[in-house]
Design a protein around this motif. Sequence first.
Motif, mmCIF file in Angstrom:
data_model
loop_
_atom_site.group_PDB
_atom_site.id
_atom_site.type_symbol
_atom_site.label_atom_id
_atom_site.label_comp_id
_atom_site.label_asym_id
_atom_site.label_seq_id
_atom_site.Cartn_x
_atom_site.Cartn_y
_atom_site.Cartn_z
ATOM 1 N N LYS A 140 60.018 25.079 -102.410
ATOM 2 C CA LYS A 140 60.156 24.311 -101.166
ATOM 3 C C LYS A 140 61.627 24.173 -100.781
ATOM 4 N N GLY A 141 62.483 23.934 -101.776
ATOM 5 C CA GLY A 141 63.911 23.805 -101.502
ATOM 6 C C GLY A 141 64.509 25.090 -100.969
ATOM 7 N N ILE A 142 64.138 26.214 -101.568
ATOM 8 C CA ILE A 142 64.638 27.513 -101.096
ATOM 9 C C ILE A 142 64.092 27.798 -99.698
ATOM 10 N N TRP A 143 62.826 27.463 -99.476
ATOM 11 C CA TRP A 143 62.207 27.650 -98.158
ATOM 12 C C TRP A 143 62.992 26.887 -97.101
ATOM 13 N N GLY A 144 63.352 25.655 -97.395
ATOM 14 C CA GLY A 144 64.108 24.854 -96.441
ATOM 15 C C GLY A 144 65.489 25.432 -96.162
ATOM 16 N N GLU A 145 66.146 25.916 -97.195
ATOM 17 C CA GLU A 145 67.458 26.539 -97.008
ATOM 18 C C GLU A 145 67.338 27.783 -96.129
ATOM 19 N N ILE A 147 65.111 28.276 -93.832
ATOM 20 C CA ILE A 147 64.881 27.819 -92.453
ATOM 21 C C ILE A 147 66.214 27.553 -91.762
ATOM 22 N N VAL A 148 67.117 26.877 -92.458
ATOM 23 C CA VAL A 148 68.439 26.612 -91.896
ATOM 24 C C VAL A 148 69.200 27.920 -91.693
ATOM 25 N N ALA A 216 71.591 18.560 -93.607
ATOM 26 C CA ALA A 216 70.459 19.037 -92.816
ATOM 27 C C ALA A 216 69.171 18.683 -93.554
ATOM 28 N N VAL A 217 68.376 17.804 -92.964
ATOM 29 C CA VAL A 217 67.119 17.385 -93.572
ATOM 30 C C VAL A 217 65.965 18.106 -92.880
ATOM 31 N N VAL A 218 65.272 18.926 -93.648
ATOM 32 C CA VAL A 218 64.154 19.720 -93.144
ATOM 33 C C VAL A 218 62.853 19.028 -93.544
ATOM 34 N N LEU A 276 58.286 20.962 -89.269
ATOM 35 C CA LEU A 276 58.042 19.940 -88.257
ATOM 36 C C LEU A 276 59.329 19.525 -87.539
ATOM 37 N N ASN A 277 60.396 19.338 -88.288
ATOM 38 C CA ASN A 277 61.667 19.022 -87.621
ATOM 39 C C ASN A 277 62.841 19.247 -88.562
ATOM 40 N N ILE A 278 64.023 19.327 -87.971
ATOM 41 C CA ILE A 278 65.285 19.386 -88.716
ATOM 42 C C ILE A 278 66.228 18.363 -88.085
#
Length: 322
Positions: A140-145, A147-148, A216-218, A276-278
């Motif tokens: 999940k953490g890598i996925w969020g990175e 996304i950014v 950046a909060v995903v 959903l949002n960043i």
Amino acid sequence: MNADFLSKKWAQISICKTMKGYKSIRVSSDCFSDIYLGIDEIGCHCLILNLPKNHGVNFKTVKKEKIAIALYPDTNYLIMTLLDEEYNNLFDDLIISLFNSIKDIKEVVLYSKIFIQTFYKWILFFTSDNNDRLPKDVIKGIWGELIVLKELIQDSDSYSINNILSGWTGPYDKGHDFIYNDKNIEVKTKDIKKVSVRLSSEHQLEVESGKKLTLAVVSVDEDMESGSSLRYLVLEIKKAVFERFGDFSIILKALLQKGITLKNIQEYNNYRFKLLNIYDYDCLEHGFPKIITMNLPTSISNVKYDLNLTSLSSYVVLKREF
């Protein structure tokens, strides 16, 4: 050039005549160098660089488990050969990346050097997979990175793309997840219902002189139906990188730091997240709450703490809803 273009080229080779042990077809007339796709006598995919007869290359054959490169002095062919057909798609990625790097180069010394350098750069990815499976929170953490990173890529062009990619340092466990000359970005990925994020050390929001610092909060929701997997996200990024003539091996090398390859990434398809949002927070704004090294007694280290986001709306500098 893209994967569909190469697929058609490989199909065309099947009806070509065999010459000197290879069926071959030129990659593209748009490329100054004389470079061909080839299939050898036992069906292995090859990439052939036809060097001018008067150009010598001081080079020794390299053969690994999955891929090899050799110079044939009688023809002056420099040939990469894929030895495991399970890596055909990755070999195509190598070809696209190489083509983007040399297509406009006329000097044989330079394009032959890049041909060889590309082999050594990509050889890391043609290895047997690590069987250690990563937990969901890490994925999940890598996925969020990513996304950014995808957002940053969308704002880039062919001149800045590789700098954008090289700035992703999250998998290397450095100070911040993204490090650039003018700014650093720390990424936290959380479930939409959570109101806080976990900071795992006093270094994650460390301030670097002369640079902006963004948190950046995903926010995501686990969704097996409409969510996207890590593999899907990486393929989207690969497409965007190639469209900008970027070096996709930078992404592959970063993923490899966590034992993730294009071959084993599908093992994580059961983890799917819906963006959903960043929210971007300015960590340099006066009063932003953070624990950093300079605020701690020398006898205290390895601090972990939760940052509650409910009272930090005044520090939000950018919102993206999806």
